[in-house]
Design a protein around this motif. Structure first.
Motif, PDB file in Angstrom:
ATOM      1  N   GLY A 119       0.811  -1.197   0.000  1.00 23.33           N
ATOM      2  CA  GLY A 119       0.000   0.000   0.000  1.00 23.33           C
ATOM      3  C   GLY A 119       0.850   1.254   0.000  1.00 23.33           C
ATOM      4  O   GLY A 119       2.077   1.197  -0.060  1.00 23.33           O
ATOM      5  N   ALA A 120       0.223   2.391   0.056  1.00 25.42           N
ATOM      6  CA  ALA A 120       0.926   3.662   0.005  1.00 25.42           C
ATOM      7  C   ALA A 120       1.744   3.889   1.276  1.00 25.42           C
ATOM      8  O   ALA A 120       1.324   3.540   2.375  1.00 25.42           O
ATOM      9  N   PHE A 121       2.923   4.469   1.102  1.00 25.45           N
ATOM     10  CA  PHE A 121       3.802   4.763   2.231  1.00 25.45           C
ATOM     11  C   PHE A 121       3.373   6.044   2.928  1.00 25.45           C
ATOM     12  O   PHE A 121       3.422   6.143   4.150  1.00 25.45           O
ATOM     13  N   LEU A 122       2.957   7.031   2.139  1.00 26.50           N
ATOM     14  CA  LEU A 122       2.609   8.344   2.690  1.00 26.50           C
ATOM     15  C   LEU A 122       1.150   8.366   3.150  1.00 26.50           C
ATOM     16  O   LEU A 122       0.270   8.955   2.516  1.00 26.50           O
TER      17      LEU A 122
ATOM     18  N   LEU B 133       3.033   7.434   8.689  1.00 24.42           N
ATOM     19  CA  LEU B 133       3.864   8.561   9.113  1.00 24.42           C
ATOM     20  C   LEU B 133       3.784   8.768  10.621  1.00 24.42           C
ATOM     21  O   LEU B 133       4.777   9.156  11.245  1.00 24.42           O
ATOM     22  N   TRP B 134       2.627   8.510  11.217  1.00 20.97           N
ATOM     23  CA  TRP B 134       2.506   8.613  12.667  1.00 20.97           C
ATOM     24  C   TRP B 134       3.398   7.573  13.340  1.00 20.97           C
ATOM     25  O   TRP B 134       4.132   7.874  14.277  1.00 20.97           O
ATOM     26  N   ASN B 135       3.314   6.333  12.862  1.00 25.06           N
ATOM     27  CA  ASN B 135       4.161   5.275  13.414  1.00 25.06           C
ATOM     28  C   ASN B 135       5.645   5.573  13.182  1.00 25.06           C
ATOM     29  O   ASN B 135       6.488   5.290  14.043  1.00 25.06           O
ATOM     30  N   LEU B 136       5.959   6.155  12.029  1.00 25.48           N
ATOM     31  CA  LEU B 136       7.342   6.505  11.723  1.00 25.48           C
ATOM     32  C   LEU B 136       7.877   7.535  12.704  1.00 25.48           C
ATOM     33  O   LEU B 136       9.029   7.446  13.160  1.00 25.48           O
ATOM     34  N   SER B 137       7.041   8.494  13.068  1.00 27.80           N
ATOM     35  CA  SER B 137       7.483   9.525  14.020  1.00 27.80           C
ATOM     36  C   SER B 137       7.765   8.908  15.388  1.00 27.80           C
ATOM     37  O   SER B 137       8.723   9.289  16.061  1.00 27.80           O
ATOM     38  N   VAL B 138       6.939   7.939  15.800  1.00 29.35           N
ATOM     39  CA  VAL B 138       7.161   7.277  17.084  1.00 29.35           C
ATOM     40  C   VAL B 138       8.437   6.439  17.042  1.00 29.35           C
ATOM     41  O   VAL B 138       9.238   6.446  17.978  1.00 29.35           O
TER      42      VAL B 138
ATOM     43  N   LEU C  37      15.398  10.572  11.288  1.00 29.52           N
ATOM     44  CA  LEU C  37      14.189  10.376  10.497  1.00 29.52           C
ATOM     45  C   LEU C  37      14.523   9.730   9.153  1.00 29.52           C
ATOM     46  O   LEU C  37      13.786   8.853   8.675  1.00 29.52           O
ATOM     47  N   VAL C  38      15.626  10.149   8.545  1.00 26.87           N
ATOM     48  CA  VAL C  38      16.063   9.534   7.278  1.00 26.87           C
ATOM     49  C   VAL C  38      16.364   8.051   7.483  1.00 26.87           C
ATOM     50  O   VAL C  38      15.909   7.190   6.717  1.00 26.87           O
TER      51      VAL C  38
END
Length: 437
Positions: free
Chosen positions: A56-59, A64-69, A395-396
């Motif tokens: 599915g889509a990454f964005l 993105l919420w999970n990525l920030s955590v 983040l990268v």
């Protein structure tokens, strides 16, 4: 006459306009490079997911919420690693420190404190956090003492720490997983209940926008006071608008990610209301707010205090710093103690998010932390580093790892990619330094 016309033509050319824009706004070109790399990573994974329909889509707000955590713990440690590397040292032990700190907190709140204060007592999570911070700071101070006062190379001390603390984490509970942690402690790891909700996120966003305006105003006032060059008003307005747009966009993003339906039903049953079909926003996760608070505090420490100036002076020229009267050994000890404290905060978030403590927690995190600091512009030669750069670097790195996990790359390929990225980042740092010189 020819020189004047040539300079005017250069100013009107696209290259000249871009150079003038960067000069007037004083935007760091490394920052633009990291943002460009992040856009390529996000865009590449998003297109891959859409085209191949693999994951599915990454964005998406959820991803993105999970990525920030996921970025929070690495980003917090990366801010401390900046100071370690700036002083021409290295810390290879942070991943193992997370394991032993998490185990100490887990054992305390699961197997020790309930016998004294009772299961679920409000003080359990507070005492566990305090214990973790003390353990982390003491370990960091021990490393700093061995490096600064016993003159053992940081590489050797922290490499030994990598093995010692991982072994201690295993021995502390015989390899067992300690779970579940205290319910209030678990909120520090995020999740539907570990977030501030829509209203709280808007309050945070408004305060952040006010902070951006204050920073720009106070910065301009300080330039006038010290007779420094002022940015054009349009550049100040542009920076303010970009900052506000970023903050408002982040608030709207986290508020667009709803609680899962099962959690909504569970919460409704708990409060005695029928919430079926109700949209409840996550908002900013607590770990993300902790990361932001740490980033602000570390930036102030580095740019506004004597300690921060000493750190960069030592990194730039240790001999000159010592001759200038700076106690380089004491500063080094404090840097590693601070690194230990930040690692403890990361351990709190990691174990709370996992809702347990394991001896393997934090494995290979030292690689990601060092890579984040270097990608963020911290020079391994010492004397150069940015706190916000390290957070963006984290983040990268986390975006790469998260995207590769979603695609289905196994851990071996993930490590190869991280290793290549780290070497490439150091190489680009060398090229950048040569260009500046």
């Amino acid at each position: 006459m020819t020189d004047t016309s040539t300079s005017k033509a250069a100013t009107k050319s696209p290259q000249g306009l871009i150079a003038r824009f960067l000069s007037d706004t004083e935007i760091d070109t490394r920052l633009l490079g990291m943002l460009g790399a992040l856009a390529l990573i996000w865009g590449g994974f998003h297109l891959y997911g859409v085209i191949f329909n693999n994951f599915g889509a990454f964005l998406t707000p959820r991803n993105l919420w999970n990525l920030s955590v996921q970025t929070s713990s690495i980003g917090i440690m990366a801010t401390g690693m900046v100071l370690v590397i700036v002083t021409r040292n290295i810390d290879l032990s942070v991943g193992s420190m997370i394991g032993v700190i998490a185990m100490s907190m887990g054992l305390l709140q699961v197997e020790v404190l309930p016998h004294f204060v009772g299961l679920g007592h409000w003080s359990i999570w507070v005492l566990a956090v305090i214990c973790g911070l003390i353990v982390g700071t003491l370990i960091g101070a021990l490393h700093g003492w061995l490096i600064a006062y016993r003159e053992i190379p940081a590489f050797i001390v922290t490499l030994g720490g990598l093995m010692v603390w991982r072994g201690m984490a295993f021995l502390s509970a015989g390899g067992r997983t300690i779970s579940p942690v205290d319910s209030k402690f678990a909120l520090l790891g995020g999740g539907p209940y570990g977030a501030v909700g829509a209203m709280g996120s808007w309050i945070v966003g408004i305060l952040a926008c006010i902070g951006v305006a204050y920073i720009i105003y106070s910065g301009r006032k300080a330039r006038v006071l010290h007779n420094f060059r002022l940015r054009p008003l349009w550049a100040e307005a542009f920076l303010a608008l970009v900052g506000w747009a970023t903050i408002i966009g982040a608030v709207m993003l986290v508020n667009s990610y709803p609680w899962p339906k099962g959690i909504v039903r569970q919460y409704g049953a708990k409060i005695g209301q029928d919430l079926e079909g109700t949209f409840i926003s996550h908002g900013f996760a607590i770990p993300v707010l902790i990361l932001v608070a740490v980033g602000i505090a570390m930036t102030i420490l580095v740019t506004r205090t004597r300690f921060g100036r000493y750190v960069f002076a030592i990194g730039g020229n240790p001999e000159a710093a010592a001759l200038a009267g700076i106690d380089t050994r004491w500063v080094t000890l404090k840097v590693f103690s601070l690194m230990g404290t930040l690692t403890a905060i990361a351990a709190i978030i990691a174990s709370a998010r996992l809702n347990s403590a394991t001896n393997a927690l934090g494995t290979l995190d030292e690689l990601y932390v060092i890579a984040a600091a270097v990608i963020g512009g911290t020079s391994l030669a010492g004397g150069v580093g940015k706190i916000y750069g390290a957070i963006l670097g984290a983040l990268v790195m986390q975006s790469l790892q998260s995207g590769m996990v979603l695609i289905g790359f196994d851990s071996a390929i993930q490590r190869i990619v991280v290793g290549v990225v780290l070497v490439l980042a150091v190489y680009l740092d060398i090229l950048y330094n040569k260009r500046v010189k």
